[in-house]
Design an enzyme around this catalytic site. Structure first.
Site, short mmCIF file in Angstrom:
data_model
loop_
_atom_site.label_atom_id
_atom_site.label_comp_id
_atom_site.label_asym_id
_atom_site.label_seq_id
_atom_site.Cartn_x
_atom_site.Cartn_y
_atom_site.Cartn_z
CG MET A 1 -0.14 66.92 6.89
SD MET A 1 0.38 66.16 8.42
CE MET A 1 2.14 66.44 8.29
CB VAL A 4 5.55 70.84 0.52
CG1 VAL A 4 7.03 70.75 0.79
CG2 VAL A 4 4.79 69.85 1.41
CG ASP A 119 2.82 58.74 7.86
OD1 ASP A 119 2.64 59.80 7.23
OD2 ASP A 119 2.44 57.63 7.43
#
Length: 887
Positions: A1, A4, A119
């Site tokens: 998603m 990084v 999560d």
């Protein structure tokens, strides 16, 4: 998603993680709603939660383009739990319980504030220096709510909130009313994976995993990990219940249960039984007796004192060895002649074959000296706690996939050598060489032929393109010289730097017995440099002389030893760039070494590269090889962490080090300093009065100096009230401490009294003691600098100026004959006097000279007994900039 990135936050000079949401996610996102939800997550401040630092938007590159939301978090120096499980499989139960407790604490804190993770999985748990931290708290909810705000579905957004292998049944079914108990189910999946090596329904396609989460009961943990404590197995079972009401009601209950498991004593019994399973009771009894004798034998070669139980616990609970298939270690050859006086020949044979193999491309060869010392450690580890084959155990300790083993026999007036190749992973021999023989009276000649034969046969094994290799022109040293060198090396590793270096006596004999043998001179120079840095500044000229002698024998040194010599010479010359370059070269040339990473890390730290120093240390395992018997890993870890301001993490990390070395006074003292830096005055007092090591030295000169060190550290970090409180107690107890002022040793009575007077700001009393030390030794510039500083504080500015003039005259570039170690010494002492005179700008200029050449370390203001003299610089911006960590 998200994408990084690792970035540097320029204003605070710290590393951060930047997560930028992917464009395909952002297209269906309410950015305003996302940022409002992020604010809730940013309020979480707990030790086991990676906090959110900031959030914002990256502007679109083109007009009309979509802005991309981002958020930042601290960079955690360690590995993910996913990487740990992938590397080792199922964890030792004590390790698993420790990690799960940290995760449960994070959940309990977040749930109490209404934040659900949604999560929880190994990827979102990071491990750093003995602690587990959870990342991305609140992000899943922020995404979910923001997507709903635009009437989007998860399918339309193209993202999945949650991970199927860890989804609670209600989460997998898309129930919009899921609550904190979905995290408890995911926690059960995580626990199941840590204890068995895989989550409950691993290995299935995603739709079948989701179906199993809804309908199937996992195989009982007791069947997969029989030695797990029943209380732990029952907790995991309850977490994995399909109905939320049947699970533990809160994460607080998880914490309480795990605390109970850890405190019950069952973990220690479980860990021991895990290693002992399938061993008959009679064998365990016999082995226990043998193990006790073996561990007692190990004490004789330990470099620092420690309890036997702590050593055994480290061996039982440490993670599995990580093997590098391209790494080779040559084990010391076994002497089967029955003549113990020939033992050094086996060490010399291993050394010379190692140097020969080091010339083979694409092969990492463990330094022979590391192999020698590690083999001695291996011999004293009970066989129940390691591979029973010594050579295989050696490979595991240094991370080598291949071990070259050998033995030699007496055959009339000759010696016969046999060489084999061992695959560490399987324990099988993969190659046996033809024997090599020669006259026993000429061991050097035999070893030279053995090296040629071994390298010629083994090189193609490691590199199929190699059909022959140059052996170089260097010949092995004489047997007598090599024996003296190994004695010196072992002596140095046992005792470290000392005023009366017995190691250097052996090195000197070795160098005189063989005039082409350069390694003893390199060892002596390194020993002297270490001594100069730590305990005796007068050792610098001796180190310089030894390095010059070693330079004349450079042609006979291996590439690795040349790199160490380059490092020593750069240290003596004050060439910081060359020091770092040489240390990094040695790091490449000495794979599997423990001492070289420590050397390289120390060099990086000395020049402000604290993050680099930690990264280098991360390449070595604190529970393997020489780190089993040396505290150097932990003490070197302390300095960069302290200078980076990671005081709480440091206190916890040193707790782990002390569990491994409960008798290491230095680790106890550094843990005390971490608490002082935090301003935890109560913790400092508690350690001084109740810590098993610090309390027993309370009424001694050592205990007095330790307490004063804590006082200085409290003051350096602006905790003045706490410092005054500790000092008042120290002053009252100091009256009962016998201090011998007749000794000239810097750690003895007069110097301790001097520390006490300076801490109490008794400038007149300190001045008289410094004058006494200066009269005792007219060349003692350190005492003269203290006397000058005390004169300044007492109002005698002329006396301070006279002391500064003498120091400058004796340490100027002209007087010092260009030797950086003397000039920088003078700069450091002049900085002390400048501080006392109130000239902070000049003091920083002097310190900049001393630090630039590497003579002094930013840590000196924490470790120097008279660092209180630099307190005027505490809040001075130019000084803060000077010692700030650099990239």
């Amino acid at each position: 998603m998200s994408r990084v990135f690792l970035a540097t936050e320029n204003r605070l000079r710290r590393q951060v993680v930047v997560k930028v949401l992917a464009p395909e996610t952002t297209a269906s996102l309410s950015v305003e709603r996302f940022e409002r939800e992020i604010q809730v997550a940013a309020s979480l401040q707990q030790a086991n939660i990676v906090p959110l630092l900031a959030a914002g938007e990256i502007c679109a590159d083109e007009p009309g383009g979509t802005a991309l939301p981002y958020y930042t978090m601290p960079f955690v120096d360690g590995e993910s739990l996913r990487a740990r499980v992938a590397r080792t499989g199922a964890l030792p139960i004590p390790d698993a319980v420790s990690i799960l407790r940290d995760v449960a604490r994070a959940l309990a804190y977040a749930h109490a504030r209404g934040v659900v993770h949604r999560d929880i999985k190994p990827d979102n748990v990071l491990l750093s220096h003995g602690a587990a931290v959870v990342t991305d708290f609140g992000i899943a909810k922020a995404l979910s709510v923001s997507l709903k705000a635009q009437h989007s579905t998860l399918t339309q957004a193209g993202v999945s909130i949650g991970t199927p292998a860890y989804m609670a049944p209600e989460q997998a079914a898309g129930d919009p009313d899921t609550d904190h108990r979905t995290d408890i189910y995911a926690f059960g999946c995580l626990a199941y994976e840590l204890l068995t090596g895989a989550p409950p329904f691993a290995g299935r396609p995603t739709p079948r995993i989701l179906a199993a989460q809804l309908t199937e009961t996992p195989a009982p943990l007791a069947d997969r990990r029989p030695e797990a404590p029943p209380q732990l197995a029952d907790l995991v079972r309850r977490c994995l219940e399909k109905q939320p009401d049947d699970r533990p009601s809160s994460a607080d209950e998880l914490v309480r249960t795990l605390d109970s498991v850890q405190n019950s004593g069952s973990l220690e019994a479980t860990a021991l039984s895990w290693r002992r399973e399938r061993v008959p009771k009679w064998a365990r009894f016999t082995a226990a007796a043998v193990a006790g004798i073996a561990v007692l034998g190990l004490v004789a070669i330990l470099f620092v004192p420690k309890s036997l139980r702590a050593t055994a616990w480290t061996l039982v609970t440490r993670s599995a060895a990580v093997l590098h298939q391209g790494r080779v270690v040559v084990a010391p050859f076994e002497n089967r002649t029955g003549d113990a006086s020939l033992d050094p020949i086996g060490d010399m044979a291993a050394d010379w074959i190692s140097q020969g193999l080091g010339r083979v491309p694409n092969v990492e060869v463990v330094d022979a000296r590391s192999a020698l010392l590690t083999s001695k450690v291996v011999e004293h580890i009970p066989s129940l706690l390691r591979s029973s084959n010594n050579a295989r155990a050696l490979g595991e300790e240094v991370g080598a996939g291949t071990v070259v083993t050998g033995s030699f026999y007496r055959d009339s007036d000759s010696l016969r050598f046999q060489v084999q190749l061992l695959d560490v992973a399987t324990g099988r021999q993969t190659l046996t060489l033809a024997p090599v023989s020669g006259l026993a009276k000429s061991p050097g000649a035999i070893v030279d032929r053995l090296r040629a034969a071994a390298v010629g046969a083994l090189a193609p094994k490691f590199d199929s393109t190699m059909t022959g290799i140059s052996q170089g022109s260097a010949l092995p040293p004489s047997y007598e010289a090599y024996h003296e060198f190994t004695q010196g090396f072992l002596e140095f590793m046992r005792r470290g730097p000392s005023f009366d270096s017995l190691a250097n006596l052996h090195y000197a004999r070795a160098a005189s017995l063989d005039t082409t043998y350069g390694i003893p001179l390199v060892g002596a120079a390194l020993d002297d440099v270490d001594r100069a840095h730590r305990i005796d500044f007068s050792a610098w000229p001796i180190a310089d002389s030894m390095a010059r002698r070693a330079e004349k024998r450079r042609a006979w040194l291996s590439a690795g030893d040349q790199a160490i010599l380059d490092y020593v010479e750069a240290d003596i010359a004050g060439n910081g760039a060359l020091m770092l370059q040489s240390a990094q070269a040695a790091l490449r040339l000495f794979p599997g070494s423990v001492e070289v990473p420590i050397l390289a890390s120390s060099a990086a730290s000395r020049f402000g590269r604290q993050i680099v120093a930690l990264q280098i240390l991360a390449t070595t395992n604190p529970h393997r090889g020489l780190n089993l018997v040396s505290t150097l890993y932990w003490t070197n870890l302390t300095i960069p962490m302290h200078l980076l301001g990671r005081f709480r993490q440091l206190a916890d990390t040193l707790g782990a080090g002390r569990r491994q070395f409960p008798d290491a006074y230095e680790l106890a003292e550094r843990q005390l300093l971490a608490l002082a830096a935090l301003g935890d005055t109560a913790g400092v007092e508690r350690m001084l009065t109740k810590d098993p090591l610090l309390a027993q030295s309370r009424n001694t000169a050592l205990g007095l100096r330790t307490a004063l060190h804590a006082v200085r550290e409290l003051r350096w970090h602006s905790h003045d009230a706490g410092a005054d409180r500790i000092l008042a107690r120290v002053m009252s107890e100091a009256r009962s401490v016998p201090l011998d002022t007749a000794s000239s040793r810097p750690s003895d009575g007069a110097a301790t009294l001097l520390e006490l007077r300076i801490a109490a700001h008794d400038w007149k009393g300190a001045q008289s003691i410094a004058a006494l030390l200066s009269r005792r030794n007219a060349t003692d510039l350190d005492a003269m600098a203290i006397a000058g500083a005390m004169a300044a504080y007492a109002g005698d500015r002329d006396g301070a100026a006279r002391a500064a003039a003498v120091i400058e005259q004796n340490t100027s570039a002209k007087t010092a004959n260009g030797r950086a170690f003397e000039a920088s010494h003078g700069a450091y002492l002049l900085a002390e006097i400048a501080c006392a005179l109130g000239d902070r700008q000049q003091a920083v200029a002097h310190l900049a000279r001393a630090l630039a050449e590497g003579r002094y370390h930013p840590w000196n203001v924490h470790s120097d007994p008279f660092a209180e003299l630099f307190l005027p610089l505490r809040d001075f911006a130019p000084y803060a900039a000077l010692i700030a960590p650099r990239q």
